[in-house]
Write a protein that holds these residues in place. Structure first.
Motif, PDB file in Angstrom:
ATOM      1  N   VAL A  33       0.825  -1.219   0.000  1.00  0.00           N
ATOM      2  CA  VAL A  33       0.000   0.000   0.000  1.00  0.00           C
ATOM      3  C   VAL A  33       0.857   1.266   0.000  1.00  0.00           C
TER       4      VAL A  33
ATOM      5  N   LYS B  63      -4.717   9.015  -1.789  1.00  0.00           N
ATOM      6  CA  LYS B  63      -5.549   7.873  -1.426  1.00  0.00           C
ATOM      7  C   LYS B  63      -4.709   6.609  -1.342  1.00  0.00           C
ATOM      8  N   ALA B  64      -4.971   5.798  -0.321  1.00  0.00           N
ATOM      9  CA  ALA B  64      -4.233   4.546  -0.164  1.00  0.00           C
ATOM     10  C   ALA B  64      -4.688   3.535  -1.199  1.00  0.00           C
ATOM     11  N   VAL B  65      -3.729   2.950  -1.910  1.00  0.00           N
ATOM     12  CA  VAL B  65      -4.048   1.957  -2.947  1.00  0.00           C
ATOM     13  C   VAL B  65      -3.019   0.822  -2.893  1.00  0.00           C
ATOM     14  N   LYS B  66      -3.376  -0.290  -3.534  1.00  0.00           N
ATOM     15  CA  LYS B  66      -2.466  -1.428  -3.581  1.00  0.00           C
ATOM     16  C   LYS B  66      -1.590  -1.288  -4.832  1.00  0.00           C
TER      17      LYS B  66
ATOM     18  N   VAL C 233      -1.672  -1.508  -9.655  1.00  0.00           N
ATOM     19  CA  VAL C 233      -1.735  -0.232 -10.361  1.00  0.00           C
ATOM     20  C   VAL C 233      -0.527  -0.207 -11.304  1.00  0.00           C
TER      21      VAL C 233
ATOM     22  N   THR D 274      -1.916   2.377   5.240  1.00  0.00           N
ATOM     23  CA  THR D 274      -3.370   2.257   5.342  1.00  0.00           C
ATOM     24  C   THR D 274      -3.881   3.020   6.561  1.00  0.00           C
TER      25      THR D 274
ATOM     26  N   ASP E 156      -3.956   6.788   5.995  1.00  0.00           N
ATOM     27  CA  ASP E 156      -5.104   7.129   5.138  1.00  0.00           C
ATOM     28  C   ASP E 156      -6.413   7.034   5.932  1.00  0.00           C
TER      29      ASP E 156
ATOM     30  N   ARG F 211      -6.866   9.970   8.205  1.00  0.00           N
ATOM     31  CA  ARG F 211      -7.182  11.178   7.440  1.00  0.00           C
ATOM     32  C   ARG F 211      -8.689  11.248   7.205  1.00  0.00           C
ATOM     33  N   ARG F 212      -9.292  10.102   6.872  1.00  0.00           N
ATOM     34  CA  ARG F 212     -10.728  10.084   6.573  1.00  0.00           C
ATOM     35  C   ARG F 212     -11.585  10.003   7.816  1.00  0.00           C
TER      36      ARG F 212
ATOM     37  N   GLU G  78     -11.646  -1.227   8.585  1.00  0.00           N
ATOM     38  CA  GLU G  78     -10.757  -0.495   7.666  1.00  0.00           C
ATOM     39  C   GLU G  78      -9.480  -1.270   7.356  1.00  0.00           C
TER      40      GLU G  78
ATOM     41  N   GLY H  14      -8.154  -4.901   4.206  1.00  0.00           N
ATOM     42  CA  GLY H  14      -7.281  -5.128   3.049  1.00  0.00           C
ATOM     43  C   GLY H  14      -5.818  -5.306   3.411  1.00  0.00           C
ATOM     44  N   ASN H  15      -5.517  -5.460   4.684  1.00  0.00           N
ATOM     45  CA  ASN H  15      -4.119  -5.632   5.111  1.00  0.00           C
ATOM     46  C   ASN H  15      -3.992  -6.876   5.982  1.00  0.00           C
TER      47      ASN H  15
ATOM     48  N   LEU I 164      -6.444  -5.900 -14.162  1.00  0.00           N
ATOM     49  CA  LEU I 164      -4.993  -6.032 -13.974  1.00  0.00           C
ATOM     50  C   LEU I 164      -4.663  -7.337 -13.256  1.00  0.00           C
TER      51      LEU I 164
ATOM     52  N   ASP J  81     -12.069  -3.969  -0.061  1.00  0.00           N
ATOM     53  CA  ASP J  81     -11.513  -3.326   1.120  1.00  0.00           C
ATOM     54  C   ASP J  81     -11.264  -1.854   0.770  1.00  0.00           C
ATOM     55  N   PRO J  82     -10.863  -1.016   1.742  1.00  0.00           N
ATOM     56  CA  PRO J  82     -10.729   0.423   1.447  1.00  0.00           C
ATOM     57  C   PRO J  82      -9.782   0.725   0.287  1.00  0.00           C
ATOM     58  N   LEU J  83      -8.720  -0.073   0.165  1.00  0.00           N
ATOM     59  CA  LEU J  83      -7.731   0.171  -0.891  1.00  0.00           C
ATOM     60  C   LEU J  83      -8.334  -0.131  -2.269  1.00  0.00           C
TER      61      LEU J  83
ATOM     62  N   HIS K 222     -10.829   2.537  -3.320  1.00  0.00           N
ATOM     63  CA  HIS K 222     -10.239   3.779  -3.818  1.00  0.00           C
ATOM     64  C   HIS K 222      -9.987   3.743  -5.321  1.00  0.00           C
TER      65      HIS K 222
END
Lengths: 153, 265
Positions: free
Chosen positions: A49, A55-58, A62, A109, A112, A115-116, A128, A131-132, B35, B100-102, B105
């Motif tokens: 992440v 914004k936090a993303v994986k 990406v 994560t 982020d 922050r929200r 939250e 995803g980790n 992806l 999940d949140p990630l 997004h």
């Protein structure tokens, strides 16, 4: 090969990469920012992440090219010189890690999340963190660290 | 991942021109499914056309009758929208429970319904609310859009622009998530609309479907008790390592009752 430029941790960077290069590999192999980890490589575990445009993303799911022109922040960009970010400090203080492999992703994560949601309760923190993955701590001290960080941020 | 060329057009016209010209292109929305699929070498497009810079296909607007969501709007934006939460709280709730949140997004509503995964959440909202899928060439009612596992009414090179959700009198979504992927093992969307009650089920069958027997019963008596004993056809349910067909059929009834109770509350 294409030149992909973006801003990482406040610095303008660029590298010549294949279109199929993932952001996580761009960060680790082209920029030598190896704090961001590759865990599962299937966008489940969250070890990769980073923040893209806030914004936090994986970053294993990406493309570097999708992040061209973006503002990226990695775990290396959190501390202010020798002074750790409050979330990093809280993970240290509350033993929010054992082997440390998931930690960069957990912390990105958490930053982020706070922050929200500035004052999350325990249920929210656990939701939250879906995803980790951490395979050592049982999450208990991670949740404790994030709660503690929320009180000082 | 196999090699491909990457494009980032700024207008829908540029997108359609690229689609017409390139050999075997794929549209890239959030990339949360595409992806991952390409990394496993299960898809090998010649070109990816990234929609992130295309103008006019992201964002949320709400008026007295409809909630309209642009195709490139990410799940997080729907989940955290005060306007959506006010007009159709069940839709915001559903978006906040995808992945999940990630993932939320980056993942988009357009990507989700273009892919039409049989366990995805958004198809249940579209079908349950009787939404209209607006593309660059026409408007498709949700009832005609979803065509079974990963199949939709979209033609080759057709692009989803936005989804229009009519605001119901009340609605609720209940899902039993797969604890690892958080895809719906079974998810049921129930809506009370001016045109009647709609019940849409995802995760259970080879694609999202309506439970008309439940809709008829609920039209007469809108209560969880009214659908007692109405079950999904076991022989049409999915079966995999996570759950048997019987289990999915049983879950469908349970989730439907919880959703009905959620609308009444």
């Amino acid at each position: 090969m294409t030149v992909v430029a973006m801003q990482v941790n406040g610095k303008q960077v660029s590298a010549d990469v294949e279109p199929r290069t993932l952001l996580v590999h761009y960060l680790r192999e082209n920029l030598q920012l190896t704090g961001t980890h590759v865990g599962c490589d299937t966008s489940q575990c969250g070890a990769c992440v980073v923040h893209v445009d806030g914004k936090a993303v994986k970053s294993c799911t990406v493309l570097a090219m999708q992040a061209a022109g973006a503002l990226v922040r990695t775990i290396e960009g959190l501390a202010d010189g020798d002074k750790l970010h409050p979330v990093q400090e809280a993970f240290k203080e509350h033993h929010g890690l054992q082997c440390g492999f998931c930690t960069p992703g957990m912390i990105m994560t958490a930053v982020d999340m706070l922050r929200r949601i500035p004052k999350p309760d325990e249920t929210t923190i656990r939701h939250e963190l879906e995803g980790n993955f951490c395979r050592c701590t049982g999450y208990h001290n991670i949740v404790k660290a994030i709660k503690a960080a929320s009180e000082v941020l | 991942m196999y090699q491909f060329e990457y494009h980032r057009p700024k207008t829908l016209d540029e997108v359609t021109a690229l689609l017409a010209r390139l050999e075997s292109p794929k549209i890239l929305a959030g990339g949360m499914t595409l992806l991952a699929t390409m990394k496993q070498r299960l898809a090998a497009p010649s070109d990816l056309i990234d929609l992130q810079d295309v103008t006019g296909i992201a964002g949320i607007s709400v008026d007295a009758k409809n909630v309209t969501i642009g195709a490139m709007t990410c799940h997080h934006d729907v989940a955290s929208s005060k306007d959506v939460a006010k007009a159709i709280p069940a839709l915001a709730y559903l978006a906040g429970r995808i992945g999940d949140p990630l993932v939320r997004h980056r993942g988009t509503i357009g990507g989700s319904i273009a892919n039409n995964d049989p366990s995805a959440d958004y198809p249940a909202a579209c079908l349950g609310l009787g939404a209209t899928i607006v593309t660059n060439s026409r408007e498709i009612p949700a009832d005609d859009y979803f065509r079974g596992m990963f199949e939709t009414a979209l033609k080759e090179n057709e692009i989803i622009v936005k989804i229009v959700f009519p605001i119901p009198q009340g609605a609720a979504y209940q899902k039993f998530p797969n604890p690892a992927s958080r895809y719906a093992m079974v998810g049921v969307f129930v809506a009370k609309t001016a045109a009647g009650v709609r019940v849409a089920v995802t995760g259970a069958g080879p694609g999202v479907f309506r439970m008309t027997a439940m809709e008829t019963a609920l039209a007469k008596n809108f209560s969880a008790a009214a659908i007692d004993g109405i079950t999904a056809p076991v022989e049409e349910m999915l079966q995999d390592m996570h759950a048997s067909s019987e289990y999915r059929a049983a879950l469908t009834s349970v989730m439907a009752k919880r959703a009905v109770a959620g609308v009444s509350a």
